[in-house]
Design an enzyme around this catalytic site. Structure first.
Site, PDB file in Angstrom:
ATOM      1  N   CYS A  75       0.963  -1.143  -0.020  1.00  0.00           N
ATOM      2  CA  CYS A  75      -0.018  -0.114  -0.010  1.00  0.00           C
ATOM      3  C   CYS A  75       0.778   1.169   0.027  1.00  0.00           C
ATOM      4  O   CYS A  75       1.569   1.686   1.042  1.00  0.00           O
ATOM      5  CB  CYS A  75      -1.024   0.042   1.289  1.00  0.00           C
ATOM      6  SG  CYS A  75      -2.039   1.435   1.166  1.00  0.00           S
ATOM      7  N   GLU A 131      -3.974   1.191  -6.364  1.00  0.00           N
ATOM      8  CA  GLU A 131      -2.798   0.128  -6.653  1.00  0.00           C
ATOM      9  C   GLU A 131      -2.720   0.431  -7.994  1.00  0.00           C
ATOM     10  O   GLU A 131      -3.572   0.716  -8.753  1.00  0.00           O
ATOM     11  CB  GLU A 131      -3.134  -1.184  -6.122  1.00  0.00           C
ATOM     12  CG  GLU A 131      -1.933  -2.085  -6.140  1.00  0.00           C
ATOM     13  CD  GLU A 131      -0.778  -1.706  -5.482  1.00  0.00           C
ATOM     14  OE1 GLU A 131      -0.094  -1.175  -6.281  1.00  0.00           O
ATOM     15  OE2 GLU A 131      -0.631  -2.020  -4.249  1.00  0.00           O
TER      16      GLU A 131
END
Length: 221
Positions: free
Chosen positions: A2, A104
């Site tokens: 992340c 992402e």
């Protein structure tokens, strides 16, 4: 992993969702939260839950140089109970890192396509995090890292790792001030059920951490 996320909820929504008794000092919404920035986190001080800001990128208390934080924005949950940087934090310095979506980048033949990922049934959620206090001379830093795990079936098409999002009923358990054996903390994370996700493509505007505006979350075809 992340590496970017958002927090667009207002302060009142956060106070209500996480049952916080006090306001959040210097709270700001963000379309593009990046490593090195101050992020909203929640801990339990032994009496109550408290929200405040930690710098994203863990600087362990024993580190000689704060720059190590840029290499420690994420921690692998599978080994965090055994790694020197995280073992003690797993037992006594656990936190919630508040978000409402994360980004992402999916590799394609031509490029890396950024995607915004959200929970289907909850607007606000919390990443499982660890924090630490670093002091050197007259400088003090409070920093954090986001715990990650192998991607679930939804995320596998996008990336092989993903941040751990705590189920609502596990949030308070994660930050309880009682000391846990590091293995017990890891087991807690291993026995949570993933919620349903949704994702859509966004433009390359989000790639630059300096960009922090609605264009970051605008969907593209």
């Amino acid at each position: 992993m992340c590496g970017r996320y958002t927090l667009l909820a207002d302060e009142l929504e956060i106070l209500e969702e996480f049952e916080l008794q006090e306001g959040i000092e210097s709270f700001n919404q963000s379309y593009n939260i990046a490593p090195g920035q101050n992020v909203l986190a929640i801990i339990h001080d032994g009496n109550k839950k408290r929200a405040g800001h930690l710098r994203w990128g863990l600087v362990p208390s024993w580190a000689k140089d704060e720059k190590i934080g840029y290499k420690m924005i994420n921690a692998r949950s599978e080994t965090a109970d055994d790694k020197p940087s995280f073992k003690n934090l797993m037992s006594r310095k656990r936190c919630l890192i508040v978000a409402d979506s994360f980004y992402e980048w999916k590799k394609t033949e031509q490029e890396k396509q950024p995607k915004r990922i959200q929970l289907k049934d909850r607007k606000l959620f919390a990443f499982a995090g660890l924090w630490d206090k670093w002091e050197q001379g007259d400088q003090t830093l409070f920093t954090c890292t986001i715990l990650t795990k192998e991607a679930n079936s939804f995320m596998q098409d996008i990336h092989h790792r993903m941040p751990i999002i705590l189920p609502k009923q596990k949030e308070n358990e994660w930050i309880q001030p009682n000391q846990l054996q590091p293995e017990k903390a890891k087991q807690l994370l291993q026995h949570i059920d993933d919620e349903d996700f949704t994702a859509y493509n966004v433009g390359n505007h989000v790639n630059a951490a300096k960009n922090n505006d609605p264009l970051c979350i605008d969907p593209i075809a």
